[in-house]
Write a protein that holds these residues in place. Structure first.
Motif, mmCIF file in Angstrom:
data_model
loop_
_atom_site.group_PDB
_atom_site.id
_atom_site.type_symbol
_atom_site.label_atom_id
_atom_site.label_comp_id
_atom_site.label_asym_id
_atom_site.label_seq_id
_atom_site.Cartn_x
_atom_site.Cartn_y
_atom_site.Cartn_z
ATOM 1 N N ASN A 195 33.656 95.174 77.810
ATOM 2 C CA ASN A 195 34.390 94.960 76.556
ATOM 3 C C ASN A 195 33.454 94.975 75.354
ATOM 4 N N GLN A 196 32.261 94.420 75.517
ATOM 5 C CA GLN A 196 31.286 94.438 74.425
ATOM 6 C C GLN A 196 30.873 95.870 74.102
ATOM 7 N N LYS A 197 30.641 96.662 75.145
ATOM 8 C CA LYS A 197 30.270 98.065 74.949
ATOM 9 C C LYS A 197 31.418 98.818 74.270
ATOM 10 N N LYS A 198 32.626 98.572 74.727
ATOM 11 C CA LYS A 198 33.803 99.212 74.144
ATOM 12 C C LYS A 198 33.934 98.865 72.670
ATOM 13 N N LYS A 199 33.688 97.601 72.318
ATOM 14 C CA LYS A 199 33.791 97.160 70.928
ATOM 15 C C LYS A 199 32.768 97.863 70.051
ATOM 16 N N ILE A 200 31.547 98.016 70.552
ATOM 17 C CA ILE A 200 30.496 98.691 69.787
ATOM 18 C C ILE A 200 30.906 100.135 69.494
ATOM 19 N N ILE A 201 31.394 100.832 70.515
ATOM 20 C CA ILE A 201 31.819 102.226 70.342
ATOM 21 C C ILE A 201 33.020 102.308 69.408
ATOM 22 N N ARG A 202 33.964 101.405 69.590
ATOM 23 C CA ARG A 202 35.169 101.372 68.739
ATOM 24 C C ARG A 202 34.791 101.161 67.276
ATOM 25 N N ASP A 203 33.923 100.176 67.024
ATOM 26 C CA ASP A 203 33.507 99.880 65.650
ATOM 27 C C ASP A 203 32.780 101.073 65.023
ATOM 28 N N GLU A 204 31.991 101.773 65.839
ATOM 29 C CA GLU A 204 31.292 102.951 65.344
ATOM 30 C C GLU A 204 32.289 104.037 64.919
#
Length: 130
Positions: free
Chosen positions: A48-57
């Motif tokens: 989920n943390q990785k997904k959030k980073i990609i999403r925010d980017e």
């Protein structure tokens, strides 16, 4: 309806909410005692943390930021319009003693407000008046 009946119902609600809180804590404890669950939960957290980073980017890109700002503005306008409409419907309900307008039913909802003293000065439209 008597106030005692309402007070008893409020007490019942509070008691049930407290029971649910205790039951949820018991279940949480059971989950935290299972190694496999904790391992999978940690993996899911990392994903989920990785997904959030990609999403925010992705959402941080120029056109996407504009779209997000437009969505935010539109949601604020929707919220304001709903509040105004609600106040108008309550006013129609009280003035005309009807629960129907333009072929649609008006649903009047009553809720208890914690610390009601801060709301004593509010009028039916939800705004602070004289």
């Amino acid at each position: 309806m008597e106030l005692d009946t309402i007070r008893k119902r409020i007490e019942q609600l509070a008691k049930l909410k407290e029971e649910i809180k205790i039951q949820k804590e018991l279940l949480k404890g059971e989950l935290e005692n299972e190694e496999e669950y904790l391992k999978v939960a940690e993996e899911a957290k990392a994903a989920n943390q990785k997904k959030k980073i990609i999403r925010d980017e992705i959402l941080g890109r120029g056109p996407n930021q504009e779209t997000l700002a437009k969505i935010k503005d539109d949601n604020e306008e929707i919220s304001t319009l709903k509040e105004i409409l609600s106040a108008e419907l309550v006013q129609i309900f009280h003035e005309n003693n009807t629960d129907e307008i333009a072929g649609q039913k008006i649903k009047v909802i009553g809720t208890l407000v914690p610390n009601a003293k801060q709301y004593d000065k509010k009028n039916f439209s939800g705004s602070y008046g004289e």
